[in-house]
Design a protein around this motif. Structure first.
Motif, short mmCIF file in Angstrom:
data_model
loop_
_atom_site.label_atom_id
_atom_site.label_comp_id
_atom_site.label_asym_id
_atom_site.label_seq_id
_atom_site.Cartn_x
_atom_site.Cartn_y
_atom_site.Cartn_z
N VAL A 41 0.87 -1.16 0.10
CA VAL A 41 -0.04 -0.08 0.09
C VAL A 41 0.81 1.30 0.08
O VAL A 41 0.72 2.21 -0.85
N GLU A 42 2.04 1.32 0.82
CA GLU A 42 2.77 2.53 0.70
C GLU A 42 3.53 2.49 -0.48
O GLU A 42 3.79 3.80 -0.97
N ARG A 43 4.04 1.27 -1.10
CA ARG A 43 4.52 1.61 -2.51
C ARG A 43 3.74 1.87 -3.61
O ARG A 43 3.99 2.77 -4.38
N ASP A 44 2.45 1.26 -3.92
CA ASP A 44 1.62 1.22 -4.66
C ASP A 44 0.66 2.28 -4.77
O ASP A 44 -0.06 2.49 -5.74
N CYS A 45 0.08 2.70 -3.71
CA CYS A 45 -1.00 3.69 -3.49
C CYS A 45 -2.42 2.98 -4.12
O CYS A 45 -2.80 3.92 -5.07
N PRO A 46 -2.68 2.08 -3.89
CA PRO A 46 -3.94 1.52 -4.55
C PRO A 46 -5.20 2.31 -4.03
O PRO A 46 -5.22 3.02 -3.09
N ASP A 47 -6.39 1.99 -4.77
CA ASP A 47 -7.70 2.57 -4.50
C ASP A 47 -8.20 1.70 -3.49
O ASP A 47 -9.15 2.26 -2.81
N LEU A 48 -8.13 0.62 -3.68
CA LEU A 48 -8.80 -0.57 -2.95
C LEU A 48 -7.97 -1.50 -2.57
O LEU A 48 -6.84 -2.06 -3.20
N VAL A 49 -8.00 -2.39 -1.37
CA VAL A 49 -7.53 -3.37 -1.09
C VAL A 49 -8.44 -4.48 -0.43
O VAL A 49 -9.42 -4.06 0.01
N VAL A 50 -8.18 -5.74 -1.01
CA VAL A 50 -8.96 -6.77 -0.81
C VAL A 50 -8.35 -7.77 -0.06
O VAL A 50 -7.21 -8.26 -0.52
N VAL A 51 -8.78 -8.11 1.14
CA VAL A 51 -7.87 -8.65 2.33
C VAL A 51 -8.80 -9.89 2.88
O VAL A 51 -9.86 -9.71 3.29
N ASP A 52 -7.98 -11.15 2.96
CA ASP A 52 -8.44 -12.23 3.77
C ASP A 52 -8.30 -11.77 5.15
O ASP A 52 -7.22 -11.27 5.90
N VAL A 53 -9.45 -12.03 5.95
CA VAL A 53 -9.44 -11.99 7.65
C VAL A 53 -8.24 -12.57 8.40
O VAL A 53 -7.55 -12.01 8.92
N ARG A 54 -8.08 -13.74 7.72
CA ARG A 54 -6.91 -14.68 8.56
C ARG A 54 -6.01 -15.08 7.79
O ARG A 54 -6.08 -15.54 6.38
N MET A 55 -4.76 -14.61 8.06
CA MET A 55 -3.38 -14.76 7.24
C MET A 55 -2.55 -15.21 8.17
O MET A 55 -2.53 -15.12 9.13
N PRO A 56 -1.30 -15.39 7.33
CA PRO A 56 -0.07 -15.85 8.41
C PRO A 56 0.53 -14.79 9.24
O PRO A 56 0.23 -13.71 8.72
N PRO A 57 1.00 -15.08 10.32
CA PRO A 57 1.66 -16.48 10.75
C PRO A 57 0.67 -17.33 11.38
O PRO A 57 0.71 -18.51 11.34
N ASP A 58 -0.07 -16.54 11.98
CA ASP A 58 -1.12 -17.34 12.89
C ASP A 58 -2.39 -17.66 12.52
O ASP A 58 -3.16 -18.45 13.08
N HIS A 59 -2.98 -17.07 11.31
CA HIS A 59 -4.44 -17.35 10.69
C HIS A 59 -5.30 -17.00 11.68
O HIS A 59 -6.21 -17.80 11.69
N SER A 60 -5.27 -15.95 12.33
CA SER A 60 -6.23 -15.49 13.55
C SER A 60 -7.09 -14.31 12.78
O SER A 60 -7.85 -14.52 11.84
N ASP A 61 -6.70 -13.22 13.07
CA ASP A 61 -7.31 -11.92 12.59
C ASP A 61 -5.87 -10.89 12.04
O ASP A 61 -6.45 -9.71 11.84
#
Length: 217
Positions: A41-61
């Motif tokens: 986000v810092e590098r590419d300055c998008p208009d939108l991010v599509v994000v999975d709730v659970r991600m590495p390393p713990d796959h919680s939130d």
């Protein structure tokens, strides 16, 4: 529209990117964890991010926490969260505070390509969209709240509002005229104690009240 996708499943990540590109949406980066998302986000300055709730390393939130951080540091950035299951508290947390340009969908919703692309555009345009399954579960959570003051038809209207439908879309779904939809929405605002206020979006506030009162454990 410029999008960054954050999803740890390579197949889903690349599938989402392909769907968006076919739909005329520019995917500027795809990443597999929250730290990469923040850097992208810092590098590419998008208009939108599509994000999975659970991600590495713990796959919680991890994905949710990264999204909340981005909402604070980049208030104009639209955020659409994806989740495998209905998790009401995440929808409430995401919508609290800066609540324009935000969405929460189940991953199964991606199968309806037109609906998914429409949700992306709605969020980028500053709207709010919630998965119908999230809304359906919230509707049956608690008794005795302000939401209980609403008639069954008003609850249907508010449910469709929470999903991100416009007045016209609500009218089509419920076979109501524009005037009838407006009357129902005015009644909802009145019963939920939301008077006219130029500094707030009453539509979003009504959805937030709905989520907060029905999403408690």
């Amino acid at each position: 529209m410029r999008v960054v996708i954050a999803e740890d499943s390579v197949l889903l990540r690349e599938g989402l990117a392909r769907l968006m590109e076919v739909g005329g949406i520019e995917v500027v980066d795809t990443v597999g964890d929250a730290e990469q998302l923040l850097r992208s986000v810092e590098r590419d300055c998008p208009d939108l991010v599509v994000v999975d709730v659970r991600m590495p390393p713990d796959h919680s939130d991890e994905g949710l926490r990264a999204a909340l951080m981005l909402r604070r540091t980049h208030p104009d950035l639209a955020v659409l969260m994806l989740s495998q299951y209905v998790e009401e508290r995440y929808a409430v947390e995401l919508l609290t505070g800066q609540n324009r340009g935000v969405g929460y969908l189940l991953k199964d919703r991606v199968a309806d390509v037109a609906e998914f692309l429409d949700a992306l555009r709605r969020v980028v345009d500053g709207g709010t969209t919630l998965d119908p399954e999230v809304v359906a579960q919230l509707l049956v959570r608690r008794d005795g709240s302000e939401i209980e003051r609403l008639t069954p038809r008003e609850r249907e209207v508010l449910s469709l509002m929470a999903e991100g439908h416009s007045n016209g879309g609500i009218g089509q779904a419920l076979f109501l005229s524009d005037g009838a939809v407006s009357k129902h929405i005015h009644s909802i605002f009145t019963k939920l104690g939301l008077p006219p206020n130029e500094s707030h979006n009453r539509r979003v506030l009504a959805i937030l009240k709905y989520l907060r009162e029905n999403g408690k454990d």
